[in-house]
Design an enzyme around this catalytic site. Structure first.
Site, PDB file in Angstrom:
ATOM      1  N   PRO A   1       0.721  -1.252   0.000  1.00 51.19           N
ATOM      2  CA  PRO A   1       0.000   0.000   0.000  1.00 51.19           C
ATOM      3  C   PRO A   1       0.750   1.302   0.000  1.00 51.19           C
ATOM      4  O   PRO A   1       0.543   2.088  -0.884  1.00 51.19           O
ATOM      5  CB  PRO A   1      -0.864  -0.107   1.237  1.00 51.19           C
ATOM      6  CG  PRO A   1      -0.966  -1.548   1.462  1.00 51.19           C
ATOM      7  CD  PRO A   1       0.171  -2.198   0.821  1.00 51.19           C
ATOM      8  N   GLU A   2       1.549   1.613   0.907  1.00 49.18           N
ATOM      9  CA  GLU A   2       1.938   3.019   1.015  1.00 49.18           C
ATOM     10  C   GLU A   2       3.101   3.368   0.070  1.00 49.18           C
ATOM     11  O   GLU A   2       3.608   2.517  -0.640  1.00 49.18           O
ATOM     12  CB  GLU A   2       2.237   3.358   2.476  1.00 49.18           C
ATOM     13  CG  GLU A   2       1.045   3.039   3.368  1.00 49.18           C
ATOM     14  CD  GLU A   2       1.171   3.535   4.789  1.00 49.18           C
ATOM     15  OE1 GLU A   2       1.808   4.566   5.014  1.00 49.18           O
ATOM     16  OE2 GLU A   2       0.624   2.877   5.690  1.00 49.18           O
TER      17      GLU A   2
END
Length: 278
Positions: free
Chosen positions: A2-3
């Site tokens: 995700p990030e």
DNA sequence: CCGTAGACTTGGTGCT
DNA sequence: CAGAACCAAGTCTACG
């Protein structure tokens, strides 16, 4: 994956695999992602060449001639690359939702929770992709020079929400729950602090912490909580260096006080009451 | 306009 | 040991 750091790592490793390669054999599953390539898009994407591979916010972007493929990994998205076609792998893995060939490599997009998405965007006028009216919220890149204490101070003067909620809104690109928590700890700022109450000194510390945490995470191969791995299937090492994220009922690594957890903006937030007073 | 709550989805974990 | 309950890297929307 995700990030920002995790997407950045995947993007960098895909550059030698995809640069100047011709794309063919697009396939999609019949399950919905947030966005999936249509049959028509798979058709017109065939035989296009990849000119550039880069990351913007949490999107992996493949630039073609006058068009782009944007890939978002959601919470559990993952790309794997193989030198041989993996027909059995697709047949046996219900989480593969898109695949395509880039000359001598086969790419597979898996996503267990299907919060990820693939988007095909064509240039509609003379403007650059990022000047046009796209439904993507990219935000400012936190590792760019434009992202500094003056900028963040100016745009936050009327923001009444907790600083952690604001950080995760996407105004600053690529920051999610993990790196918001870690950056606030390193800046000594309580995640519940009202954003507009933070002065230029605090904002300066926050900017530096965000840049530091993201850079260190990229260097360490990203944070693997459960699913994330790079395109070679290797987990990242940065989760071992988390000071607060996921450390429920553990002690602060700086002052040895018991860490606190609290729901802020419907996400678990981890912090130290003693080290994060502002 | 601003801020919050709910929705989407599958699977892992720790408890009864 | 089955099963309910809760939690998870992210955004988009609807509502007050």
């Amino acid at each position: 994956m995700p990030e920002l750091p995790e997407v950045e790592i995947v993007t960098r490793s895909l550059i030698p695999i995809l640069k100047n390669k011709i794309l063919t054999n697009f396939w999609t599953s019949d399950k919905n992602l947030r966005s999936q390539l249509s049959d028509y898009e798979c058709f017109i994407l065939t035989n296009k060449k990849v000119k550039r591979i880069f990351r913007q916010a949490k999107y992996l972007i493949l630039e073609l001639d006058n068009s782009w493929i944007l890939i978002h990994f959601g919470m559990t998205g993952k790309i794997t690359v193989s030198k041989v076609e993996q027909k059995v792998f697709i047949a046996n893995n219900k989480h593969v939702h898109c695949s395509f060939q880039a000359e001598d490599n086969f790419l597979y997009f898996q996503d267990i929770r299907r919060f990820g998405g693939l988007y095909f965007v064509e240039r509609s006028d003379e403007k650059n992709l990022f000047d046009s009216q796209l439904p993507f919220n990219f935000g400012i890149e936190p590792l760019s020079e434009k992202f500094n204490e003056n900028y963040i101070y100016l745009i936050s003067r009327k923001v009444n929400m907790p600083i952690k909620a604001w950080l995760m809104k996407g105004i600053i690109a690529g920051i999610g729950n993990i790196y918001a928590s870690e950056a606030l700890f390193r800046a000594g700022i309580n995640p519940n602090a009202k954003t507009k109450s933070l002065g230029i000194i605090r904002m300066s510390r926050l900017v530096n912490s965000i840049k530091f945490v993201l850079t260190e995470a990229i260097r360490s191969g990203g944070s693997t909580i459960n699913n994330y791995s790079n395109i070679d299937g290797e987990a990242g090492n940065y989760a071992k260096k988390h000071m607060v994220y996921g450390r429920k009922d553990k002690f602060c690594l700086i002052c040895n006080y018991m860490l606190d957890t609290k729901y802020i903006a419907q996400r678990s937030s981890f912090y130290c009451k003693k080290c994060q007073k502002f």
